[in-house]
Design a protein around this motif. Structure first.
Motif, PDB file in Angstrom:
ATOM      1  N   GLY A 195      -0.724   4.214   5.470  1.00  0.00           N
ATOM      2  CA  GLY A 195      -1.627   3.209   5.050  1.00  0.00           C
ATOM      3  C   GLY A 195      -1.020   2.319   4.330  1.00  0.00           C
ATOM      4  N   ALA A 196      -0.475   2.746   3.411  1.00  0.00           N
ATOM      5  CA  ALA A 196       0.367   1.918   2.210  1.00  0.00           C
ATOM      6  C   ALA A 196       1.325   1.149   2.995  1.00  0.00           C
ATOM      7  CB  ALA A 196       0.875   2.639   0.975  1.00  0.00           C
ATOM      8  N   ALA A 197       2.224   1.668   3.787  1.00  0.00           N
ATOM      9  CA  ALA A 197       3.318   1.000   4.172  1.00  0.00           C
ATOM     10  C   ALA A 197       3.433   0.121   5.472  1.00  0.00           C
ATOM     11  CB  ALA A 197       4.488   2.231   4.586  1.00  0.00           C
ATOM     12  N   THR A 219      -4.576   7.030   4.594  1.00  0.00           N
ATOM     13  CA  THR A 219      -4.313   6.862   3.098  1.00  0.00           C
ATOM     14  C   THR A 219      -3.677   8.077   2.502  1.00  0.00           C
ATOM     15  OG1 THR A 219      -6.416   7.703   2.620  1.00  0.00           O
ATOM     16  CG2 THR A 219      -6.119   5.185   2.471  1.00  0.00           C
ATOM     17  N   LYS A 220      -3.682   9.180   3.285  1.00  0.00           N
ATOM     18  CA  LYS A 220      -2.984  10.440   2.810  1.00  0.00           C
ATOM     19  C   LYS A 220      -1.532  10.604   3.260  1.00  0.00           C
ATOM     20  CE  LYS A 220      -6.928  13.090   2.671  1.00  0.00           C
ATOM     21  NZ  LYS A 220      -8.107  14.439   3.180  1.00  0.00           N
ATOM     22  N   GLN A 221      -0.841  11.353   2.331  1.00  0.00           N
ATOM     23  CA  GLN A 221       0.806  11.398   2.310  1.00  0.00           C
ATOM     24  C   GLN A 221       0.871  12.190   3.568  1.00  0.00           C
ATOM     25  OE1 GLN A 221       2.397  13.351  -0.854  1.00  0.00           O
ATOM     26  NE2 GLN A 221       4.561  12.187  -0.850  1.00  0.00           N
ATOM     27  N   ILE A 222      -0.017  13.526   3.719  1.00  0.00           N
ATOM     28  CA  ILE A 222       0.087  14.223   4.807  1.00  0.00           C
ATOM     29  C   ILE A 222      -1.189  14.150   5.771  1.00  0.00           C
ATOM     30  CG2 ILE A 222       0.536  16.460   5.770  1.00  0.00           C
ATOM     31  CD1 ILE A 222       2.328  16.890   3.330  1.00  0.00           C
ATOM     32  N   GLY A 245      14.822  -1.880   2.126  1.00  0.00           N
ATOM     33  CA  GLY A 245      14.664  -0.799   3.041  1.00  0.00           C
ATOM     34  C   GLY A 245      14.370   0.610   2.245  1.00  0.00           C
ATOM     35  N   ALA A 246      15.430   0.796   1.297  1.00  0.00           N
ATOM     36  CA  ALA A 246      15.337   2.077   0.539  1.00  0.00           C
ATOM     37  C   ALA A 246      13.676   2.093  -0.139  1.00  0.00           C
ATOM     38  CB  ALA A 246      16.297   1.949  -0.337  1.00  0.00           C
ATOM     39  N   TYR A 247      13.499   0.772  -0.732  1.00  0.00           N
ATOM     40  CA  TYR A 247      12.215   0.692  -1.457  1.00  0.00           C
ATOM     41  C   TYR A 247      10.997   1.114  -0.480  1.00  0.00           C
ATOM     42  CZ  TYR A 247       8.430  -1.185  -4.355  1.00  0.00           C
ATOM     43  OH  TYR A 247       7.331  -1.427  -5.016  1.00  0.00           O
ATOM     44  N   ALA A 248      11.215   0.358   0.672  1.00  0.00           N
ATOM     45  CA  ALA A 248      10.062   0.359   2.009  1.00  0.00           C
ATOM     46  C   ALA A 248       9.840   1.869   2.212  1.00  0.00           C
ATOM     47  CB  ALA A 248      10.298  -0.321   2.942  1.00  0.00           C
ATOM     48  N   THR A 249      11.015   2.719   2.167  1.00  0.00           N
ATOM     49  CA  THR A 249      11.123   4.078   2.631  1.00  0.00           C
ATOM     50  C   THR A 249      10.321   4.796   1.648  1.00  0.00           C
ATOM     51  OG1 THR A 249      13.176   3.755   3.792  1.00  0.00           O
ATOM     52  CG2 THR A 249      12.648   5.673   3.209  1.00  0.00           C
ATOM     53  N   PHE A 250      10.590   4.604   0.341  1.00  0.00           N
ATOM     54  CA  PHE A 250       9.809   5.135  -0.865  1.00  0.00           C
ATOM     55  C   PHE A 250       8.262   4.932  -0.673  1.00  0.00           C
ATOM     56  CE2 PHE A 250       7.807   4.689  -5.103  1.00  0.00           C
ATOM     57  CZ  PHE A 250       7.785   5.793  -5.482  1.00  0.00           C
ATOM     58  N   ILE A 251       7.917   3.963  -0.345  1.00  0.00           N
ATOM     59  CA  ILE A 251       6.428   3.547  -0.077  1.00  0.00           C
ATOM     60  C   ILE A 251       5.966   4.186   0.904  1.00  0.00           C
ATOM     61  CG2 ILE A 251       5.003   1.725   0.568  1.00  0.00           C
ATOM     62  CD1 ILE A 251       6.505  -0.270  -1.128  1.00  0.00           C
ATOM     63  N   PHE A 296       6.920   7.299   2.344  1.00  0.00           N
ATOM     64  CA  PHE A 296       6.950   8.643   2.140  1.00  0.00           C
ATOM     65  C   PHE A 296       6.105   8.895   1.023  1.00  0.00           C
ATOM     66  CE2 PHE A 296      10.477   8.323   4.993  1.00  0.00           C
ATOM     67  CZ  PHE A 296       9.976   9.035   6.257  1.00  0.00           C
ATOM     68  N   PHE A 297       5.908   8.403   0.126  1.00  0.00           N
ATOM     69  CA  PHE A 297       5.203   8.510  -1.289  1.00  0.00           C
ATOM     70  C   PHE A 297       3.674   8.210  -0.958  1.00  0.00           C
ATOM     71  CE2 PHE A 297       9.189  10.021  -2.497  1.00  0.00           C
ATOM     72  CZ  PHE A 297       9.212  10.743  -3.454  1.00  0.00           C
TER      73      PHE A 297
END
Lengths: 262, 395
Positions: B35-37, A113-116, B22-28, B30-31
């Motif tokens: 776990g979210a992606a 769940t962490k970004q890094i 793809g751009a939206y998925a990339t945002f998810i 890296f932000f």
């Protein structure tokens, strides 16, 4: 000398004090809810699993003698120390998670769940044990089910218990041989598979399976270079010879002339 | 040159949609993190970003080294007209694999660490080094196309001077890491299902990479003949098809012997999850292509060879996915199906690959050795001149 943990499930009362001590030592949250989770995770490095009939079994990093995780890590972020613990350096880690794939005990966990994110696992309380102390879980154990000491002493003790009270135990010291041996030895009165411990692990070290192949790379490179260079020389020389003998005046292509080296 | 708006065709529309998603998925990714992606978990830490984007990506780019070896080391000069598209595919393929790795790595900014923090016992370390070096080699092998376009002859001469050792280095690096992608799984004998786990994994990965390299060359030659208006060298494609049959047969027999010797035949006909997908893999990669190639109408026609090459590519993609996903599921105790973000990122990477290929063939002399018309008369003449001067090895 190498240190080890001996856990004797027949002495365990399932009080989970080891879990709590572990959480405190590693600055992880611990409450009723976490206590109920009977699996290791990025916020729980050891757990006491229970089965009906007051049967307990701990799960924690086995600290293998020749750990798969350290062997597969491309940057050496995981390392087997001489003192016993397998330790992790998050500064080196690039997050490929090969350690998680490779570990035969599925011990390394990830902060999904962490970004890094970091890899998290029991490091045998490295701050304590690398300076001569004992692990937090051992210190907290009220019954002596978890013990900490020299590997050969722990092994001798485990053997002695099996010998003196064979009726109390299954005839196995789990960790003595699995994957080439570990620095955590387990004793139990019921089969280890019931708690998810694998019975199909080879007794040889797993990294050896890879290194048998990897160690041939210098040979492949040096022999390959000679072989391919030789084939190149022969196949291209045929052309030059044909050209010199005038047999092949048919296609004096521009690019043929420029290959002068061979 | 005046910029004119490209016409919106069906495939361009598809590409745009994929790229936006793809751009939206990339945002998810890296932000909000992995776990979210993804549907990855502690139990199943490698998904399709490793299984498809890396394992298949590297395999699909194998045409470059296969043809470079055939033409420049074994001196089979008649394959020259198809080497440039194969090199372009390889170069783009490796760049995309590196790009895909940035999505999958938890700390992508540390991707360079293996270059200075060595662990020679790690297959991943070796793959990292090989892929880095081979991408550099591919850049050097690809460079003549750029220099020809820019009519820079001095760099072309320098490249020619170093061409032979570079080609040999490229073939060796490919041999090493194509096989090492199989070696990645040698350390999990108790996790990978017995239909796929074998000490011979690196050998099978290497042989199948050659077969797929040939199939991809047939595939992209036919496809670009149809959609980019280049001339298809049918006799060459037929030859490629025949070599592919030999490689596939060798691979098939070897695979069968290995299954038998390991006593894994009993897992083949159980028709459970693993067995079904194994049979799909074998049907697509070996049985159907080899059966089809028995017919003269198939092995002598552009359409037939195209179909067979698609089967082979799909079959070995199934093989890699079976090893990375299917074969690892049972031991993990969970099932894994990629999240939409994982699929979309993968599609976007493939889409970028197709688009980059089309653009490169438009602006660089990729097919110009046998088709110069698109450069215009002057450029064609000078292009031909440059080709005369160009290094023998890379043309």
């Amino acid at each position: 000398m190498s240190k080890a943990i001996l856990y004797d499930a027949t002495l365990c009362i399932g009080c989970k004090q080891c879990e709590e001590a572990c959480a405190r030592e590693n600055k992880l949250p611990y409450d009723e809810a976490v206590a109920k989770e009977e699996k290791t995770s990025d916020h729980k490095f050891t757990t006491v699993m229970s089965l009906p009939g007051d049967k307990y079994m701990r799960k924690l990093c086995m600290h293998c003698a020749d750990p798969s995780c350290a062997s597969v890590c491309p940057v050496g972020a995981l390392e087997k120390t001489k003192a016993g613990p397998v330790v992790y350096d998050e500064g080196k880690c690039m997050g490929c998670r090969y350690c998680m794939v490779a570990c035969p005990f599925s011990i390394p966990k990830y902060e999904w769940t962490k970004q890094i994110p970091r890899v998290r696992k029991c490091e045998m309380c490295k701050e304590r044990t690398l300076t001569g102390g004992i692990t937090a879980c051992t210190e907290a154990c009220p019954t002596g089910a978890t013990m900490f000491g020299e590997l050969d002493e722990m092994y001798a003790l485990a053997q002695q218990r099996l010998r003196e009270n064979p009726e109390n135990y299954v005839k196995q010291i789990y960790g003595a041989q699995q994957g080439g041996g570990t620095s955590v030895l387990l004793l139990s009165s019921i089969p280890f598979e019931k708690f998810g411990y694998k019975s199909n692990l080879p007794n040889e070290s797993l990294p050896a399976l890879t290194f048998r192949v990897l160690s041939h790379i210098p040979d492949v490179v040096s022999l390959g270079f000679v072989l391919l260079g030789g084939i190149y020389w022969i196949t291209n020389r045929r052309e030059d010879v044909a050209l010199a003998e005038g047999r092949q005046a048919a296609k004096p292509n521009g690019d043929k002339k420029t290959r002068g080296q061979s | 040159m005046k910029f004119t708006m490209p016409r919106l065709t069906f495939w361009r529309a598809v590409l745009i949609i994929i790229l936006v998603l793809g751009a939206y998925a990339t945002f998810i990714r890296f932000f909000y993190g992995l776990g979210a992606a993804t549907h990855l978990s502690d139990e199943f830490p490698w998904g399709i970003w490793i299984g498809f984007d890396v394992l298949c990506g590297v395999m699909l780019a194998a045409g470059g080294f296969t043809l470079m070896a055939a033409i420049n080391i074994f001196n089979v000069k008649r394959f020259k007209p198809v080497v440039r598209p194969a090199l372009l595919t390889a170069f783009l393929g490796y760049l995309l694999v590196c790009g895909a790795l940035l999505f999958d790595l938890g700390k992508p900014y540390n991707i360079w660490h293996p270059l200075i923090m060595w662990n020679p016992h790690s297959v991943m370390f070796e793959v990292g080094w090989c892929v880095t070096l081979y991408t550099t080699v591919l850049a050097i092998e690809f460079a003549p196309m750029v220099f020809e376009r820019l009519r820079m002859e001095k760099p072309l001469r320098i490249l020619h001077f170093i061409s032979t050792p570079i080609v040999i280095l490229g073939v060796l690096l490919s041999t090493l890491h194509q096989s090492s992608l199989g070696s990645l799984y040698l350390i999990v004998p108790e996790k990978l299902y017995p239909l796929w786990y074998t000490p011979l994994l690196p050998v099978f990965f290497f042989i199948s990479a050659i077969a797929v390299g040939l199939a991809m060359t047939i595939f992209e030659s036919t496809l670009s003949a149809r959609h980019l208006g280049h001339h298809l060298e049918l006799p060459l494609v037929k030859d490629l098809g025949r070599i592919m049959v030999v490689v596939l047969t060798f691979y098939g027999v070897f695979r069968l012997l290995d299954l038998n010797n390991r006593g894994a035949m009993k897992y083949v006909w159980t028709f459970d999850y693993e067995s079904s997908l194994f049979l799909v893999e074998i049907a697509l990669s070996l049985v159907l292509p080899l059966l089809l190639m028995l017919f003269k109408q198939v092995r002598d026609s552009a359409m037939g060879l195209y179909l067979v090459s698609v089967l082979v590519v799909t079959g070995f993609i199934t093989n890699r996915m079976n090893i990375a996903v299917t074969g690892m599921e049972r031991a993990s105790g969970v099932t894994y199906f990629p999240k939409w973000t994982e699929i979309v990122v993968t599609l976007a990477i493939v889409g970028v690959g197709f688009a980059a290929f089309a653009i490169a063939t438009k602006y660089l002399p990729v097919f110009s050795a046998n088709d110069e018309s698109h450069l215009g008369p002057t450029a064609a003449r000078e292009g031909a001149h440059a080709l005369d001067q160009a290094p023998a090895t890379f043309v």
